[in-house]
Design a protein around this motif. Structure first.
Motif, PDB file in Angstrom:
ATOM      1  N   HIS A  28       0.827  -1.209   0.000  1.00 32.03           N
ATOM      2  CA  HIS A  28       0.000   0.000   0.000  1.00 32.03           C
ATOM      3  C   HIS A  28       0.855   1.250   0.000  1.00 32.03           C
ATOM      4  CE1 HIS A  28      -3.950  -1.739   0.105  1.00 32.03           C
ATOM      5  NE2 HIS A  28      -3.557  -2.590   1.044  1.00 32.03           N
ATOM      6  N   ASP A  73      -0.379   3.096  -3.307  1.00 30.95           N
ATOM      7  CA  ASP A  73      -1.519   3.979  -3.041  1.00 30.95           C
ATOM      8  C   ASP A  73      -1.624   5.105  -4.054  1.00 30.95           C
ATOM      9  OD1 ASP A  73      -2.781   2.664  -1.071  1.00 30.95           O
ATOM     10  OD2 ASP A  73      -2.067   3.913   0.584  1.00 30.95           O
ATOM     11  N   ASN A  74      -0.500   5.705  -4.404  1.00 32.92           N
ATOM     12  CA  ASN A  74      -0.523   6.812  -5.377  1.00 32.92           C
ATOM     13  C   ASN A  74      -1.114   6.362  -6.709  1.00 32.92           C
ATOM     14  OD1 ASN A  74       0.688   8.442  -3.519  1.00 32.92           O
ATOM     15  ND2 ASN A  74       2.748   8.160  -4.329  1.00 32.92           N
ATOM     16  N   TYR A 109      -3.208   3.682  -7.192  1.00 37.93           N
ATOM     17  CA  TYR A 109      -4.620   3.344  -7.036  1.00 37.93           C
ATOM     18  C   TYR A 109      -5.474   4.602  -6.940  1.00 37.93           C
ATOM     19  CZ  TYR A 109      -3.831  -1.666  -6.426  1.00 37.93           C
ATOM     20  OH  TYR A 109      -3.511  -2.980  -6.625  1.00 37.93           O
ATOM     21  N   ASN A 110      -4.943   5.662  -6.341  1.00 37.66           N
ATOM     22  CA  ASN A 110      -5.700   6.905  -6.179  1.00 37.66           C
ATOM     23  C   ASN A 110      -5.720   7.764  -7.445  1.00 37.66           C
ATOM     24  OD1 ASN A 110      -6.263   6.222  -3.550  1.00 37.66           O
ATOM     25  ND2 ASN A 110      -4.483   7.288  -2.727  1.00 37.66           N
ATOM     26  N   ASP A 111      -4.794   7.524  -8.347  1.00 40.54           N
ATOM     27  CA  ASP A 111      -4.733   8.278  -9.602  1.00 40.54           C
ATOM     28  C   ASP A 111      -5.741   7.675 -10.577  1.00 40.54           C
ATOM     29  OD1 ASP A 111      -4.084   9.483 -12.029  1.00 40.54           O
ATOM     30  OD2 ASP A 111      -1.940   9.507 -11.584  1.00 40.54           O
ATOM     31  N   LYS A 112      -6.709   8.472 -11.027  1.00 36.61           N
ATOM     32  CA  LYS A 112      -7.774   7.978 -11.891  1.00 36.61           C
ATOM     33  C   LYS A 112      -7.280   7.536 -13.275  1.00 36.61           C
ATOM     34  CE  LYS A 112     -11.579  10.656  -9.858  1.00 36.61           C
ATOM     35  NZ  LYS A 112     -11.474  10.028  -8.613  1.00 36.61           N
ATOM     36  N   LYS A 147      -6.938  -0.894 -12.672  1.00 39.13           N
ATOM     37  CA  LYS A 147      -6.352  -2.044 -11.959  1.00 39.13           C
ATOM     38  C   LYS A 147      -5.567  -2.923 -12.928  1.00 39.13           C
ATOM     39  CE  LYS A 147      -9.376  -2.261  -8.019  1.00 39.13           C
ATOM     40  NZ  LYS A 147     -10.235  -3.046  -7.175  1.00 39.13           N
TER      41      LYS A 147
END
Length: 182
Positions: free
Chosen positions: A157, A161-162, A164-167, A171
């Protein structure tokens, strides 16, 4: 538009033995390098990392000498624009001519070629991937962490995280780049 690769070496009309990746046989492909950039010299690149040149006077085919620097293989190609030979890294040439770039690669400014298995001697398209600086830094961090500790969910994580948070990242895209660490 890029040219379609040959499966038979067009300079000597011979077919090379296919190489194997994950028990799957893959034919060696060949492409002529951009003729405008390299003048009237005919350079031929194989997907296995071999580079050939056709002598303009004798029409003899020669395999170019491949040099090595810090584990990276490179060759010298004559550049017509600046009128001298320039150093070209083989993995970058293979990636440019044989690894498909997507719109996502352009959107995310992926201009670094990464070896999926970290082996610089395996210069084949199936082992190369385009990444950007942030992705490369995360891959390097995973690699260093893997040597010293076991990669757990907390560490995963921390590095991912960066992304996963970036649109802009799906995945599927994250799995394509960081698959071995997920």
């Amino acid at each position: 538009m890029k040219q379609k690769p040959y499966t038979i070496n067009p300079l000597n009309c011979k077919r090379e033995k296919p190489y194997q990746v994950n028990k799957q046989k893959i034919d060696v492909k060949y492409l002529f390098l951009n003729k405008g950039l390299y003048g009237n010299k005919k350079y031929l690149l194989s997907s296995k990392g071999d580079v050939f040149i056709e002598d303009q006077k004798t029409y003899e085919i020669k395999k170019l000498n491949v040099h090595e620097k810090n584990g990276y293989k490179f060759i010298y190609l004559y550049n017509k624009v600046i009128e001298r030979s320039t150093l070209q890294y083989l993995h970058r040439l293979i990636a440019f001519y044989f690894v498909k770039r997507t719109k996502k690669d352009d959107e995310l400014c992926r201009d670094i070629v990464h070896f999926k298995d970290w082996n610089r001697k395996r210069i084949i398209p199936e082992n190369l991937i385009w990444v950007n600086a942030n992705e490369m830094n995360a891959l390097i961090a995973f690699r260093k962490a893997e040597k010293h500790t076991k990669i757990d969910d907390e560490l995963r994580h921390k590095y991912l995280d960066n992304f996963y948070n970036d649109k802009r990242y799906t995945k599927k895209e994250i799995n394509r780049i960081f698959g071995e660490y997920l």
